[in-house]
Each structure stands twice: as C-alpha cells, then as structure tokens.
Design a protein around this motif. Sequence first.
Motif, PDB file in Angstrom:
ATOM      1  N   ASN A  27      43.515  46.981  43.518  1.00 20.42           N
ATOM      2  CA  ASN A  27      43.499  46.959  42.087  1.00 20.42           C
ATOM      3  C   ASN A  27      42.358  47.549  41.575  1.00 20.42           C
ATOM      4  OD1 ASN A  27      46.119  45.845  41.747  1.00 20.42           O
ATOM      5  ND2 ASN A  27      45.229  43.803  41.462  1.00 20.42           N
ATOM      6  N   MET A  28      41.369  47.102  42.056  1.00 16.63           N
ATOM      7  CA  MET A  28      39.819  47.765  41.610  1.00 16.63           C
ATOM      8  C   MET A  28      39.845  49.290  42.303  1.00 16.63           C
ATOM      9  SD  MET A  28      37.259  44.678  42.927  1.00 16.63           S
ATOM     10  CE  MET A  28      35.751  45.938  42.898  1.00 16.63           C
ATOM     11  N   LYS A  29      40.168  49.661  43.095  1.00 17.83           N
ATOM     12  CA  LYS A  29      40.328  51.119  43.646  1.00 17.83           C
ATOM     13  C   LYS A  29      41.224  52.087  42.866  1.00 17.83           C
ATOM     14  CE  LYS A  29      38.257  50.733  48.235  1.00 17.83           C
ATOM     15  NZ  LYS A  29      37.969  51.454  49.449  1.00 17.83           N
TER      16      LYS A  29
ATOM     17  N   GLU B 269      42.409  53.038  49.379  1.00 19.96           N
ATOM     18  CA  GLU B 269      42.718  52.788  50.736  1.00 19.96           C
ATOM     19  C   GLU B 269      41.609  51.693  50.749  1.00 19.96           C
ATOM     20  OE1 GLU B 269      43.646  56.987  53.304  1.00 19.96           O
ATOM     21  OE2 GLU B 269      41.376  56.181  53.067  1.00 19.96           O
ATOM     22  N   VAL B 270      42.352  50.508  51.290  1.00 21.48           N
ATOM     23  CA  VAL B 270      41.499  49.142  51.684  1.00 21.48           C
ATOM     24  C   VAL B 270      41.327  48.904  53.128  1.00 21.48           C
ATOM     25  CG1 VAL B 270      41.136  46.871  51.075  1.00 21.48           C
ATOM     26  CG2 VAL B 270      41.901  48.508  49.161  1.00 21.48           C
ATOM     27  N   THR B 271      40.440  48.820  53.782  1.00 23.29           N
ATOM     28  CA  THR B 271      40.472  48.693  55.294  1.00 23.29           C
ATOM     29  C   THR B 271      40.131  47.071  55.503  1.00 23.29           C
ATOM     30  OG1 THR B 271      38.150  49.102  55.407  1.00 23.29           O
ATOM     31  CG2 THR B 271      39.310  51.091  55.643  1.00 23.29           C
ATOM     32  N   ASP B 272      40.562  46.854  56.738  1.00 19.65           N
ATOM     33  CA  ASP B 272      40.209  45.461  57.128  1.00 19.65           C
ATOM     34  C   ASP B 272      38.780  45.214  57.109  1.00 19.65           C
ATOM     35  OD1 ASP B 272      42.770  45.229  57.918  1.00 19.65           O
ATOM     36  OD2 ASP B 272      42.541  45.662  60.076  1.00 19.65           O
ATOM     37  N   GLU B 273      37.927  46.281  57.187  1.00 14.79           N
ATOM     38  CA  GLU B 273      36.348  45.947  57.072  1.00 14.79           C
ATOM     39  C   GLU B 273      36.091  45.553  55.758  1.00 14.79           C
ATOM     40  OE1 GLU B 273      32.240  48.565  57.608  1.00 14.79           O
ATOM     41  OE2 GLU B 273      34.184  49.136  58.659  1.00 14.79           O
ATOM     42  N   ASP B 274      36.842  46.355  54.586  1.00 12.49           N
ATOM     43  CA  ASP B 274      36.636  45.980  53.286  1.00 12.49           C
ATOM     44  C   ASP B 274      36.978  44.544  52.807  1.00 12.49           C
ATOM     45  OD1 ASP B 274      35.733  48.759  52.589  1.00 12.49           O
ATOM     46  OD2 ASP B 274      37.915  49.312  52.189  1.00 12.49           O
ATOM     47  N   VAL B 275      38.098  44.016  53.448  1.00 12.84           N
ATOM     48  CA  VAL B 275      38.553  42.685  53.201  1.00 12.84           C
ATOM     49  C   VAL B 275      37.383  41.779  53.836  1.00 12.84           C
ATOM     50  CG1 VAL B 275      40.319  41.096  53.733  1.00 12.84           C
ATOM     51  CG2 VAL B 275      40.834  43.356  52.991  1.00 12.84           C
ATOM     52  N   GLU B 276      36.830  42.003  55.026  1.00 13.94           N
ATOM     53  CA  GLU B 276      36.093  41.082  55.721  1.00 13.94           C
ATOM     54  C   GLU B 276      34.793  40.771  54.909  1.00 13.94           C
ATOM     55  OE1 GLU B 276      36.661  39.203  58.261  1.00 13.94           O
ATOM     56  OE2 GLU B 276      38.876  39.845  58.607  1.00 13.94           O
TER      57      GLU B 276
ATOM     58  N   SER C 185      42.355  38.852  48.494  1.00 10.28           N
ATOM     59  CA  SER C 185      41.134  39.680  48.513  1.00 10.28           C
ATOM     60  C   SER C 185      41.417  41.394  48.675  1.00 10.28           C
ATOM     61  CB  SER C 185      40.234  39.562  49.618  1.00 10.28           C
ATOM     62  OG  SER C 185      39.655  38.151  49.315  1.00 10.28           O
ATOM     63  N   ARG C 186      42.389  41.591  49.442  1.00  6.65           N
ATOM     64  CA  ARG C 186      43.043  42.875  49.720  1.00  6.65           C
ATOM     65  C   ARG C 186      43.689  43.432  48.574  1.00  6.65           C
ATOM     66  NH1 ARG C 186      44.024  45.991  53.898  1.00  6.65           N
ATOM     67  NH2 ARG C 186      43.398  44.338  55.531  1.00  6.65           N
ATOM     68  N   LYS C 187      44.403  42.524  47.827  1.00  7.38           N
ATOM     69  CA  LYS C 187      45.233  42.877  46.507  1.00  7.38           C
ATOM     70  C   LYS C 187      44.114  43.232  45.247  1.00  7.38           C
ATOM     71  CE  LYS C 187      48.637  43.781  43.885  1.00  7.38           C
ATOM     72  NZ  LYS C 187      49.346  45.118  44.129  1.00  7.38           N
ATOM     73  N   ARG C 188      43.138  42.418  45.234  1.00  7.54           N
ATOM     74  CA  ARG C 188      42.299  42.621  44.183  1.00  7.54           C
ATOM     75  C   ARG C 188      41.148  43.890  44.454  1.00  7.54           C
ATOM     76  NH1 ARG C 188      38.002  39.788  44.254  1.00  7.54           N
ATOM     77  NH2 ARG C 188      38.664  38.233  46.198  1.00  7.54           N
TER      78      ARG C 188
END
Length: 461
Positions: free
Chosen positions: A272-274, A132-139, A266-269
């Motif tokens: 992939n990491m997660k 799960e990648v949140t908007d906060e993670d991207v920011e 950034s979201r895609k990377r």
Amino acid sequence: MKSAVETLNPTRVRLTVEVPFEELKDSLDAAYKKINQQVTVKGFRKGKIPARVIDQRFGRGAVLEEAVNDALPKFYTEAVNEAEVNPLGQPEVDITELKDGELLAFTAEVDIRPTIEIPDYSGIEVTVDAVEVTDEDVEKSVEQLRERFASTSPVERAAQDGDVVTIDLEAKVDGEVLPDGVASDVSYTIGSGELLDGIDEAVKGLEAGGEATFTSQLKGGSAEGKDAEVTVKVTTVAARELPELDDEFAQLASEFDTLDELKADSRKRLENMKQFDQATQAQERVLDELLKLVEVPMPEKLLEDEINTRKHNLEHHQLGQMGLDLAKYLEIQGKTEEEFLAETKEQAEKGIKTQFILDELVNKEKLDVSREELTEHLFRRAASSGMSPDQFAQAVAQQGQVPMLVGEVARGKALAVVVEAAKVVDTNGEVVDLSDDEDEVETAAEAVEAVTGEAEVSEDK
C-alpha cells in the motif's frame, strides 16, 4: 467615471481613470466626519466643527487627501471590473490630476494573469517505479517492529555495539568547561549515531565506572562548530535483548495470532505504501510533462515577491527552528548564495506556472469542489499542522483562507484529470491504472502543494 486599459506586456496593464468630482462627495463627507472626531477647535463641540472651519484651520488639502485615499480602492475596483482583467497583487497607483471641485485622475499599473492556451495533454506518457515488495523488505519491517519490543538488562562487562549505556558528559573548549557542556544520566545506544562524533569509539570497551576523553566538533550550543575535549563516564551498561521471532511475538506486537499472519500484513502495508508512492510519482511526473507543453509569461513583480517570500520563510521559520542561519545552511548544503538564489527562482517560477496552468484547467474543465472534498482536505491539512480539525477550521475562517483551501482541492482535481488522460507505465512495462485510487484528488493536491510551496497567487481587486 471613465477608464481605459493599456497592455504594457502579456502580464501587466496600466489603467487610466478619470473621476468627476461629484463622485467624491461620499468620501469627502466621510473625511470631514473623521477629522471632526480627531481634532478640537475652541468654541466648537467635538464632532460639530463646520467644514469651512476645518478647511481654514487644517487646510482643504488634508481633507482632499483623506477623501482620495478613501475613494481610490472603490474606483480602482470599478475600473478593473470594467476592463475585465484579473489583477495579481496590489497596484502601483499614481495620482496624475486632482482639481478641487472638478476632477480626480489617476493611473494604476498592476500585474495580471496571463492568457494561457492549454494544448491537448492526452498524449502525455510517464514511467514510474514498479510496486515490488521483496521478502527482504518484509523481514526488515518485522525486524524494525522487533527492535521496538526489545528489553534491556544490566550486565557486568565492557560495553559493546548495540548496548544501552547511561553516561555523564563534560565538554571543555580551550580548557574551560562550557556552561551548557555538562549532562548527567544520558541514555545512549552505542552505534545509533545520535550523539557526538567519536563517542562510540570512546565508550566501547568501558565497564560501569570507566571513563574516557575524546575530541569532537560540537553540533550545537554555545560553542557550535568548535572542537571540544569531551570526557564521558559510563555509569551503567545494559544489553539489549530482542524477543524471539515466533507466534508469541506476533501476539505481543500485533492483533495477529501467528508470525505468518503478521508477515502477510506487513507485506500488504508495504504494498500500500509503495502504491501511494507510485501514485505520487505519477502525478509529479505528469505535472512536469504538462508544464513542458504550456508557455506561460511570468509576471516579474509576482515572481520577485514569491522569491522573497520563499527566502524569508526559509531563513526566519525553517532554519530558525533548527538554530541555523542562511550562511551556515549554505555551507552544509555546499552551495553558493548565487546557486541558492538561482534554485529559489527556478522553484518559484515552477510554483507560479503550476498554479496558472491548473487554475486554467479548472475553468476549462468546469471543475467544482464539493463540501465533502473540502472537508476531507481540511482534515488532512489539520493533521499535518498538528491542530484538531475544529481548531484548524476556525483558524482558516478567521484568516480568510477558505478560498485558498478550495483552490488547493480544485488544482488537485485538475491534475487528477490530466493524470487519468495520461499513459502511465511502470519500469516493468506494465500499464498502471490509478483510476481506483480513492485518494487520487487528495494526493494530487499534496503533489501540487509540494511544487507551489508558499506560492498562492491571489487576485486582488
């Protein structure tokens, strides 16, 4: 040669070997030749001393000792092959009889690989974190990139959080300036926590030319661990300026034209990491469940050696590079030596057990390592070691470690087989399919290596 094998326990055997004396002929000839090259006898040319003279001058016993030392490895290997055992480490050899012209008899006790039964592992189930990648993670990711492109400009005001200051430092202990306690033109970002405890409070509020004194416990150097009186003088104050988050920044910091494209990347990377972390987590947890299913007798000598190896590597390599000794490390960790040794034993047992089980799986599943798989593993190991692939390959070949690398890949493939047979679900209850992971074997090999650590169970014959 006659030999017999006696099982002392599930992980140790005693080989009893009898060798007719005539089978020592080649080793006796080699012993006379070696002694001939090492000694001089008046009246004889070097290397031309008759055997009877060597016996008279230096003793037949010296010749026999040299011959037996030369012959033992060969006879031991023959006995091992005849008994069809897989020895671990070096044997403890005891010569029980040596009759000149008649017989050589010896025993050899050695640890062996235990017989392991691999049960059905298809019922293994594990739960892993959801991707799960949140908007906060991207920011946060974009903000970290923004920080890297920050600029600084001198300001004529008091220093505050986030400013970059240039400082001079002087540390005293008991009123004396330490020989390694003076530093000039040190660049420091206030609030980064990268220098001494207390320095942030000391420099905040100071303008260029201002100075302050504070007390701090030194974390290294000649007076490590002692309280020092530190004088800090600010020579310049500079404010950090972050670029605006817009399309112009995206073009500056990446190959993208817009900020939206940068954020999408950034979201895609992050995904992939997660996903990589999720795969590693699945492998680790499946391995833990597999270890619970299999009983493995533990060779005592092998375990003792592995514990000592891990302790030695920690003390003389890892801690040495950090300037710590074991006592200081345990103090930082808040552990007693007994707790440390118990943990080291547990880790060593897990590492050895993992190798035994996965090696058995390699044989059971008839897994081979291709040249391409070995090459890929070599490239990854080279990258982690800081060496070029050519340098790493040369070092591996010179040290005879190619079989070790093959073993690492094979165990990774064995773990990948078990993971594919297991049921993996995430914390949302969704089934996780790892079959499309192109790096599955390599990540599995890394997961195995993390468990086995320094352990490399070698078979010596």
